[in-house]
Enzyme design. Structure first.
Site, PDB file in Angstrom:
ATOM      1  N   HIS A   1      -1.219   0.709 -10.174  1.00 56.08           N
ATOM      2  CA  HIS A   1      -1.836  -0.245  -9.242  1.00 56.08           C
ATOM      3  C   HIS A   1      -2.440  -1.429 -10.006  1.00 56.08           C
ATOM      4  O   HIS A   1      -3.643  -1.676  -9.977  1.00 56.08           O
ATOM      5  CB  HIS A   1      -2.916   0.435  -8.390  1.00 56.08           C
TER       6      HIS A   1
ATOM      7  N   GLU B   1      -3.970   7.904  -5.142  1.00 60.84           N
ATOM      8  CA  GLU B   1      -4.144   7.249  -6.439  1.00 60.84           C
ATOM      9  C   GLU B   1      -5.398   7.776  -7.119  1.00 60.84           C
ATOM     10  O   GLU B   1      -6.439   7.906  -6.471  1.00 60.84           O
ATOM     11  CB  GLU B   1      -4.232   5.728  -6.254  1.00 60.84           C
TER      12      GLU B   1
ATOM     13  N   ARG C   1       0.853  -1.173   0.000  1.00 61.34           N
ATOM     14  CA  ARG C   1       0.000   0.000   0.000  1.00 61.34           C
ATOM     15  C   ARG C   1       0.896   1.233   0.000  1.00 61.34           C
ATOM     16  O   ARG C   1       1.980   1.225   0.587  1.00 61.34           O
ATOM     17  CB  ARG C   1      -0.927   0.021   1.226  1.00 61.34           C
TER      18      ARG C   1
END
Length: 340
Positions: A296, A277, A248
């Site tokens: 991601h 993000e 993360r």
């Protein structure tokens, strides 16, 4: 005071709210057991309808779930939340526990794919693949490559894995068995299977940072792991080392990482996750030659995302009308809520 959901009559079909990442087969399976309200995405135009559906929902399923304590207050019948992900740090677990709401996730099915992504970042940072590919595409390859373009070997290097869970263990297997790497790892307790089969060595975080050529983060995000990698941790790494993050974004202090990369405290970074993000277009991380950035994509393959959706559906159906879910984060709290 938090209240557990009111008991649902056995003959009453559950109402289900589905949000994002579900295909026709998954929606058909849900419609066989209950009434489904599907939201392909959330926006200002349908948020009111979403909240109205949640007011009577017994189950919530989807990717990138938007749920907070205020929504729990407005969802008095909610029994089960099934997230199409492994991580659940964005969900109010303590409040769900108090209400006896079950949380399900999808481990196992994305382990190997996410480990592939980690190793892709390892290869890319060590061999400077993105940087050199851009050189070719932009017409800057005008002569034979020399030391200025050389990368670093992967085979035989020391791979440090911070967090030796399912994904961390899968990365370790790739490194040890595929590339002859020595493996260091941190975990709350030693992992005899890693040590026996891979020759891995359990050590402290400080020792791992000091010895590893590549440091790979594979820990869940929590208060304990917030900014686990800060300026002090980066300073303990080798100047020749690379940092890989598929955990993360908030596990790393991004400001400290940028400074470490700019000053040569560490050599490179491969990042699939970020504090915010999508990553801001003007972030220095997006412009550095010694950083590989991905949007991601840890589990983002057709096969794995389909398997995750199927597992999430099985979890929800098992919890609402079956013998129980395949994967549950807080089954004990849910059972306590059912009994109260």
């Amino acid at each position: 005071m938090d209240k557990a959901p009111a008991a649902r009559d056995r003959g009453q079909a559950p109402r289900i709210v589905a949000l994002r990442r579900l295909g026709e087969e998954e929606l058909a399976a849900l419609n066989e057991v209950g009434q489904v309200d599907y939201f392909e995405d959330l926006n200002e135009g349908n948020r009111e309808a979403f909240e109205a559906a949640m007011a009577s929902a017994h189950g919530l399923i989807g990717g990138k779930l938007e749920l907070d304590e205020a929504m729990l207050e407005r969802s008095p019948n909610l029994e089960v939340v099934s997230t199409i992900s492994v991580g659940y740090d964005q969900l109010p677990l303590e409040a769900m526990n108090r209400r006896g709401i079950l949380l399900c996730n999808t481990p196992d099915v994305l382990t190997e794919t996410t480990a592939d992504t980690a190793f892709a970042l390892i290869m890319a940072t060590q061999r400077r693949l993105v940087e050199l590919s851009c050189m070719v595409r932009e017409g800057r390859w005008t002569s034979h490559v020399g030391p200025d373009q050389f990368g670093h070997d992967v085979h035989g290097k020391a791979l440090g894995i911070v967090g030796a869970g399912r994904i961390g263990a899968a990365i370790a297997r790739r490194g040890a068995l595929g590339f002859g790497m020595s493996v260091l790892y941190t975990a709350r307790a030693p992992k005899p299977e890693l040590e026996q089969h891979l020759g891995a060595e359990h050590c402290s975080l400080d020792e791992l940072l000091a010895r590893a050529d590549i440091v790979c983060l594979a820990v869940p995000y929590s208060d304990d792991t917030h900014h686990l990698i800060d300026a002090d941790a980066l300073a303990r790494m080798k100047p020749s080392a690379a940092l890989i993050n598929i955990a993360r974004g908030k596990v790393v202090d991004e400001t400290a990482l940028i400074e470490a990369l700019e000053q040569g405290t560490i050599r490179a970074a491969g990042l699939d996750v970020f504090t915010r993000e999508p990553l801001d277009a003007d972030s220095p991380l997006a412009r550095m030659d010694n950083v590989v950035v991905l949007p991601h994509i840890g589990s983002a393959t057709h096969e794995t995302r389909a398997a995750m959706a199927r597992r999430a559906v099985d979890n929800l159906i098992g919890a609402l009308v079956g013998e129980g879910p395949v994967n549950a984060v807080n089954k004990a709290s849910w059972r306590a809520g059912r009994a109260s």
